[in-house]
Design an enzyme around this catalytic site. Structure first.
Site, PDB file in Angstrom:
ATOM      1  CG  ASP A   1     -17.641   7.166 -39.410  1.00 46.32           C
ATOM      2  OD1 ASP A   1     -17.506   7.671 -40.538  1.00 46.32           O
ATOM      3  OD2 ASP A   1     -18.735   7.152 -38.806  1.00 46.32           O
TER       4      ASP A   1
ATOM      5  CG  HIS B   1     -11.372   9.630 -47.787  1.00 51.86           C
ATOM      6  ND1 HIS B   1     -12.042   9.081 -46.703  1.00 51.86           N
ATOM      7  CD2 HIS B   1     -12.339  10.016 -48.657  1.00 51.86           C
ATOM      8  CE1 HIS B   1     -13.349   9.130 -46.925  1.00 51.86           C
ATOM      9  NE2 HIS B   1     -13.557   9.697 -48.097  1.00 51.86           N
TER      10      HIS B   1
ATOM     11  CG  LEU C   1       0.213  -5.952 -37.565  1.00 52.03           C
ATOM     12  CD1 LEU C   1      -0.613  -6.109 -36.276  1.00 52.03           C
ATOM     13  CD2 LEU C   1       0.427  -4.457 -37.857  1.00 52.03           C
TER      14      LEU C   1
ATOM     15  CB  SER D   1     -21.440   0.478 -40.304  1.00 52.75           C
ATOM     16  OG  SER D   1     -21.911   1.632 -39.663  1.00 52.75           O
TER      17      SER D   1
HETATM   18  C1  FPP Z   1     -15.116   6.765 -43.374  1.00 51.57           C
HETATM   19  O1  FPP Z   1     -15.216   8.164 -43.147  1.00 51.57           O
HETATM   20  C2  FPP Z   1     -13.887   6.439 -44.138  1.00 51.57           C
HETATM   21  C3  FPP Z   1     -13.863   5.724 -45.323  1.00 51.57           C
HETATM   22  C4  FPP Z   1     -15.069   5.224 -45.976  1.00 51.57           C
HETATM   23  C5  FPP Z   1     -12.596   5.508 -46.068  1.00 51.57           C
HETATM   24  C6  FPP Z   1     -11.418   5.042 -45.259  1.00 51.57           C
HETATM   25  C7  FPP Z   1     -10.190   5.224 -46.062  1.00 51.57           C
HETATM   26  C8  FPP Z   1      -9.000   5.626 -45.578  1.00 51.57           C
HETATM   27  C9  FPP Z   1      -8.739   5.871 -44.160  1.00 51.57           C
HETATM   28  C10 FPP Z   1      -7.849   5.909 -46.505  1.00 51.57           C
HETATM   29  C11 FPP Z   1      -7.176   4.745 -47.155  1.00 51.57           C
HETATM   30  C12 FPP Z   1      -6.751   3.680 -46.249  1.00 51.57           C
HETATM   31  C13 FPP Z   1      -5.831   2.750 -46.552  1.00 51.57           C
HETATM   32  C14 FPP Z   1      -5.690   1.549 -45.693  1.00 51.57           C
HETATM   33  C15 FPP Z   1      -4.953   2.867 -47.710  1.00 51.57           C
HETATM   34  P1  FPP Z   1     -16.439   8.954 -43.775  1.00 51.57           P
HETATM   35  O2  FPP Z   1     -16.008   9.430 -45.124  1.00 51.57           O
HETATM   36  O3  FPP Z   1     -17.652   8.119 -43.772  1.00 51.57           O
HETATM   37  O4  FPP Z   1     -16.564  10.159 -42.772  1.00 51.57           O
HETATM   38  P2  FPP Z   1     -17.893  10.998 -42.445  1.00 51.57           P
HETATM   39  O5  FPP Z   1     -18.861  10.041 -41.800  1.00 51.57           O
HETATM   40  O6  FPP Z   1     -17.399  12.043 -41.498  1.00 51.57           O
HETATM   41  O7  FPP Z   1     -18.392  11.566 -43.739  1.00 51.57           O
END
Ligand code: FPP
Length: 253
Positions: free
Chosen positions: A28, A45, A139, A204
């Site tokens: 997150d 991201h 892994l 969540s």
């Molecule tokens: C949550 O942060 C993050 C996500 C919903 C997306 C996670 C995706 C990645 C890390 C990139 C791709 C990964 C792979 C494995 C290819 P948020 O956007 O909810 O953050 P916030 O709460 O600060 O808005």
């Protein structure tokens, strides 16, 4: 092939005999990381993806056996379209561009979630990645994509009910083990350690069934800033805990 220090865990001050076998992470804080820098959310991201690469390397070095990453929840579809499209593009890009390195390093990639609802190009890349890496066992990298903990349980109950309805099993045969065997990734042990970044104290809808006895570690660090040092801190804290599984502390020491 990555050749980590002979005993990276010991070098990091950890007990190599008590490394969590399965670590699950709620990644997150990507959006907040981007906002703090005046960047679009997608930039968070992209940086989060760089952290994923680093964490896979650390997990290999520390000899973690399975890493489950909450990559896209079933609720994330309600985000702005350009963000959803961007994350899907990143997932497909990662599946294509990391494949050779993951395979060389003995990583098996699997996906947990309602796979059939993903865009076809994303499915094709992931299917190929899973197929090429299917015999690896250094892994297991379990990507939770279009994943929801309640939906996973609903899907398991539907599969079990269908078997009961056609006489393949009796209702009294339904127990913990049978339910576990009908989840998206039945061969994975339950996570020993759940890490959540960016400070929120909630689950969540992640791995609701599997985290019954999982140790939880939350940090304020945002996912794009999460480093190997943070992972080591989480494992070090985990190693100080007494896992009681419902027993008394005296019974388990
Ligand atoms: C949550 O942060 C993050 C996500 C919903 C997306 C996670 C995706 C990645 C890390 C990139 C791709 C990964 C792979 C494995 C290819 P948020 O956007 O909810 O953050 P916030 O709460 O600060 O808005």
């Amino acid at each position: 092939m990555r050749t980590p220090a002979k005993n990276a865990a010991r070098d990091a001050g950890l007990d190599p005999t008590r490394i969590p076998k399965h670590i699950a992470i709620i990644m997150d804080g990507n959006g907040r990381w981007a906002r703090q820098r005046g960047l679009p959310r997608l930039a968070g991201h992209v940086q989060g993806y760089a952290t994923v690469r680093a964490m896979v390397e650390s997990a290999i070095d520390l000899r973690v056996q399975a890493l489950t990453l909450y990559t896209f929840s079933s609720e994330n579809w309600s985000r702005p379209k350009n963000e959803v499209d961007g994350i899907m593009r990143l997932i497909a890009h990662a599946a294509r561009n990391e494949l050779d390195e993951l395979h060389e390093n003995g990583v098996r990639v699997i996906v947990s979630g309602r796979f059939d609802d993903l865009p076809e190009d994303v499915r094709a890349e992931l299917r190929h990645e899973m197929n090429v890496t299917k015999d690896n066992n250094r892994l297991i990298l379990n990507l939770a994509i279009n994943y929801g903990g309640r939906t996973e349980i609903v899907d398991a109950v539907r599969a079990i009910a269908a078997k009961a309805a056609n006489g393949e099993l009796k209702p009294e045969e339904v127990d913990d083990e049978l339910i576990s065997a009908h989840l998206y990734s039945p061969h994975l042990p339950d996570p020993d350690l759940l890490i959540r970044t960016a400070g929120e104290l909630r689950i969540s809808n992640f791995l609701l069934w599997q985290i019954a006895y999982t140790e939880i570690w939350v940090t304020d660090v945002l996912w794009p800033d999460f480093s190997e040092n943070d992972l080591i801190m989480a494992i070090s804290d985990y190693q100080k805990r007494v896992r009681k599984f419902g027993k008394t502390a005296d019974q388990v020491v």
